[in-house]
Design an enzyme around this catalytic site. Sequence first.
Site, short mmCIF file in Angstrom:
data_model
loop_
_atom_site.label_atom_id
_atom_site.label_comp_id
_atom_site.label_asym_id
_atom_site.label_seq_id
_atom_site.Cartn_x
_atom_site.Cartn_y
_atom_site.Cartn_z
N GLY A 32 44.20 20.10 -8.62
CA GLY A 32 44.21 19.94 -7.17
C GLY A 32 43.77 21.22 -6.51
O GLY A 32 44.34 22.28 -6.78
N ASN A 106 53.56 14.19 -8.66
CA ASN A 106 52.24 13.83 -9.18
C ASN A 106 52.27 12.35 -9.55
O ASN A 106 53.11 11.92 -10.33
CB ASN A 106 51.94 14.67 -10.43
CG ASN A 106 50.60 14.33 -11.07
OD1 ASN A 106 50.40 14.59 -12.24
ND2 ASN A 106 49.68 13.78 -10.33
N GLY A 107 51.36 11.57 -8.97
CA GLY A 107 51.30 10.14 -9.28
C GLY A 107 51.08 9.34 -8.03
O GLY A 107 50.52 9.82 -7.05
N TYR A 245 39.20 13.62 -19.03
CA TYR A 245 38.68 14.40 -17.91
C TYR A 245 39.67 15.33 -17.23
O TYR A 245 39.38 16.49 -16.99
CB TYR A 245 38.12 13.39 -16.89
CG TYR A 245 37.65 13.97 -15.58
CD1 TYR A 245 36.49 14.71 -15.52
CD2 TYR A 245 38.39 13.78 -14.42
CE1 TYR A 245 36.05 15.24 -14.31
CE2 TYR A 245 37.96 14.30 -13.21
CZ TYR A 245 36.80 15.03 -13.15
OH TYR A 245 36.38 15.55 -11.98
#
Length: 459
Positions: A32, A106-107, A245
């Site tokens: 991020g 996160n999610g 990724y």
Amino acid sequence: MHESCGIFGVYTPGQDTARLVFFALFALQHRGQECAGIAVTDGTTIDVRAAPGLVSQVFDEETLATLKGYAAIGHTNYSAAGSRRPPTPEPILASSGQWTAAVSHNGNITNSELLRRELEDAGSHFDTESDAEVVAELIVTSPGNTWKEKVPNALRRLQGAYSLAILTPDCLIVARDPMGVRPLCIGSLDGGLVVASESCALAHIGADFVRDVKPGEALFTGSEVGSIHQERTVRRASCVFEYIYFARPDSSIEGRLVYDARLAMGAQLARQYPVDADVVVGVPDSATAAAIGYARASGIPYREGLLKNRYVGRTFISPNQRLRDVGVKMKFNPLSPLIKGKRLVVVDDSIVRGTTTPHVVKLLRQAGAAEVHMRVCAPPLRHPCPLGVDMASEWELIAARLSVPEIREYLGVDSLGYSSIPGLIKSVGLPRDILCLACVDGDYPLPVQMGLSGLAVER
Ligand code: SF4
């Protein structure tokens, strides 16, 4: 395609915890790059600094010197999945009566709108649109006389993907959803607890990796200690894109080093799609290891034929072709002497909308490539992600609209080979039943509905 966050937490009495979080956030910056934040507690008060910008832009010596405490959490993020609004910096603080907690998340909480309305009806007030604020508010208002009662009561209400670092005035709590979608691991440092989205952040601050947080587990350290497990009513669903990724190659997730998984993806592509070529080139940085894997398995030499300017963020959305080309040129530069007259195998991690790849191919052709054979680690992406990845809606995914031969033509490459789903699973090296592959096979780990405007999670 953007992952939405990196989270970090530390509980080490006697240490300068804000500075530890600051260093760890650098290691998570790839998760991020739009906001960064740190919350720290001295045992009575939680102090939060969070703002738009890179970690190095948000924090300086002066700011860090004011953040004093023995436990802290931190956060780096992009905008929330699907959001067109500016991202909300985290950690986010919430208070209700005697209860105060800061949350890094996160999610993607798929029932957050429903929970928000319920909480508002009960008197809660929200300043942001973020899931983290919903989680923080839910935790401080949930029934219970201790954090070990309140937190499980809150987590039980959440649906979707969440990895959480929760800071109370005297406690650090970490939690992961029962599907285990986003990674979260714990480490030890000088007898204290450290938690991070990825193990690479532990290594950077000299912490020892202990283990991954188990799906459905909540761990408490500080004034309350121990671990609580939610009963699992959903299947395991560890995001396969972490291996392709998102994660750094020097991180291990579920016991698998990401670098090794990427080497195996490249080798798998070499077996699946052999081609007569002179040089293997990776699209940096996430496809570099896969390109090396392809080269080793095929015997074709690997060359750094494409260099990346690491100081350019997103490929900006430009109004015309010339400026779009400039955007890609700012990001990638071909090394012409290594490419000129050569038949190239170009390995990339994934093709999402297919907007950048034609420009990369054009750059390589302009640099003199005789042939371009594209190999892609991710199978064709045909389904959007409901679990926190800002990917695209279904109609934007090129593989949802075009066949592989049509995509080959659109990209302007001489041949195109996507990894097969079994080949990808074999490369990741984990059992199929613990992975989420929904964006490539449509098998969502939670019920979803497809609407005209995209994807909605069933409530
Ligand atoms: S749908 Fe794709 S990107 Fe989303 S969690 Fe599942 S594997 Fe990851």
